[in-house]
Design an enzyme around this catalytic site. Structure first.
Site, PDB file in Angstrom:
ATOM      1  CG  ASP A  12       8.383 -46.356  52.794  1.00 16.53           C
ATOM      2  OD1 ASP A  12       7.153 -46.205  52.373  1.00 16.53           O
ATOM      3  OD2 ASP A  12       8.899 -45.725  53.691  1.00 16.53           O
ATOM      4  CG  ASP A  14       5.418 -44.294  58.429  1.00 15.08           C
ATOM      5  OD1 ASP A  14       6.402 -43.575  58.630  1.00 15.08           O
ATOM      6  OD2 ASP A  14       4.773 -44.694  58.903  1.00 15.08           O
ATOM      7  N   GLY A  54       9.209 -36.756  56.723  1.00 14.64           N
ATOM      8  CA  GLY A  54      10.002 -36.387  58.117  1.00 14.64           C
ATOM      9  C   GLY A  54       8.946 -35.628  58.964  1.00 14.64           C
ATOM     10  CD  GLU A  57      12.986 -33.627  58.737  1.00 15.11           C
ATOM     11  OE1 GLU A  57      14.076 -34.159  58.953  1.00 15.11           O
ATOM     12  OE2 GLU A  57      11.938 -34.087  59.324  1.00 15.11           O
ATOM     13  NE  ARG A  58       5.080 -34.850  56.616  1.00 11.59           N
ATOM     14  CZ  ARG A  58       5.066 -36.132  57.117  1.00 11.59           C
ATOM     15  NH1 ARG A  58       4.611 -36.497  58.121  1.00 11.59           N
ATOM     16  NH2 ARG A  58       6.193 -36.762  56.367  1.00 11.59           N
TER      17      ARG A  58
HETATM   18  C1  XBP Z   1       7.165 -41.300  55.821  1.00  8.06           C
HETATM   19  C2  XBP Z   1       7.418 -40.052  56.683  1.00  8.06           C
HETATM   20  C3  XBP Z   1       7.373 -40.021  58.068  1.00  8.06           C
HETATM   21  C4  XBP Z   1       5.937 -40.236  58.563  1.00  8.06           C
HETATM   22  C5  XBP Z   1       6.080 -39.607  60.079  1.00  8.06           C
HETATM   23  O1  XBP Z   1       8.160 -42.264  56.180  1.00  8.06           O
HETATM   24  O2  XBP Z   1       7.532 -39.217  55.885  1.00  8.06           O
HETATM   25  O3  XBP Z   1       7.742 -38.780  58.521  1.00  8.06           O
HETATM   26  O4  XBP Z   1       4.993 -39.715  57.872  1.00  8.06           O
HETATM   27  O5  XBP Z   1       7.068 -40.248  60.996  1.00  8.06           O
HETATM   28  P1  XBP Z   1       8.385 -43.579  55.094  1.00  8.06           P
HETATM   29  P2  XBP Z   1       7.900 -39.342  61.886  1.00  8.06           P
HETATM   30  O6  XBP Z   1       9.714 -43.182  54.630  1.00  8.06           O
HETATM   31  O7  XBP Z   1       8.547 -44.655  56.037  1.00  8.06           O
HETATM   32  O8  XBP Z   1       7.301 -43.687  54.170  1.00  8.06           O
HETATM   33  O9  XBP Z   1       7.073 -38.284  62.464  1.00  8.06           O
HETATM   34  O10 XBP Z   1       8.496 -40.367  62.624  1.00  8.06           O
HETATM   35  O11 XBP Z   1       8.821 -38.788  60.866  1.00  8.06           O
HETATM   36 MG    MG Z   2       6.324 -44.416  52.413  1.00  2.00          MG
END
Ligand code: XBP
Ligand code: MG
Length: 243
Positions: A12, A14, A54, A57-58
């Protein structure tokens, strides 16, 4: 006990490879300010909002929950407005990463290099946008970062966000390997659920935003990947109960 030898690591991004969420949060707030929206996500609120995977989505979730009264930008539909906000946010995030705002978490780069040198296949399964991955890994690994990873699945290829397993199932397909031959690395409850739903044994390294999440079903929960070598992973994998 698992009989399949370990053949691939799936990371993963983030919160796992790097503690990026503070920079994402700042970028969201910058985009809101640029558009004159009096929205501000402080850390406590953002920690809650991270339950929604996302960025688009957030924003949609927050908009619906907190500001259902706010109308889309002039002449734009709701989705267009959200896409526009997210574009500005992504540009702000990319700039911040290019200016050095984020480093990889302890032990991440060393494990990537050791696994690569030992011939394990490496892959990425993330919810975030491709430009964000490139900005982070180009800075941390170099212009040839992409050559380390056989498969990269992200928001542009897997629209169904975690905890849906789509991004992991597509990664396994791209690797041409069964889940039993792989290990996933995650930081969040949604991420763990997605990896487990794809049948993957999963190592979790929580961070300040996800420490309170439920990590039931994780193979290991570790403070970081510091000192974690391929030999550890092979041993943990060999001991893993057959899923
Ligand atoms: C975590 C997420 C991402 C980020 C923001 O991703 O939920 O949405 O918070 O990035 P991961 P975007 O699966 O790598 O933990 O604004 O590009 O969605
Ligand atoms: Mg993550």
């Amino acid at each position: 006990m698992t009989t399949q030898p370990l053949q691939a690591l799936i990371f993963d991004v983030d919160g796992t490879l790097a503690d990026t969420e503070s920079v994402h949060r700042a970028a969201f707030n910058q985009a809101f300010a640029e558009l004159g929206l009096d929205w501000h996500w402080d850390e406590a609120l953002y920690t809650e909002l991270l339950e929604v995977s996302g960025g688009k989505e957030r924003i949609a979730h927050y908009w619906r929950q907190v500001h259902p009264d706010v109308k889309p930008l002039d002449g734009m539909a709701l989705d267009e407005t959200i896409a526009h906000i997210h574009e500005l946010k992504t540009a702000a995030y990319e700039r911040a990463v290019q200016e050095g705002a984020v480093a990889l978490r302890p032990g991440a780069l060393k494990l990537i290099e050791a696994a690569y040198n030992e011939g394990l296949a490496l892959a990425i399964a993330t919810t975030t946008s491709p430009v964000n991955i490139a900005a982070l890994l180009r800075g941390a690994i170099g212009p040839d970062w992409r050559s380390f990873f056989q498969v990269v699945e992200d928001a542009s290829t897997a629209p169904k966000k975690k905890p849906h397993p789509q991004v992991y199932l597509q990664t396994l397909e791209g690797l041409g390997l069964p889940a039993e031959a792989c290990l996933a690395f995650e930081d969040s409850g949604n991420g763990l659920k997605a990896a487990r739903a794809a049948g993957l044994d999963t190592i979790v390294t929580p961070n300040a935003f996800t420490a309170h999440h439920d990590f039931t079903g994780a193979l290991r929960v570790l403070p970081s990947l510091e000192g974690v070598g391929v030999a550890h992973l092979r041993a943990w994998k060999a001991d893993a109960p057959a899923s």
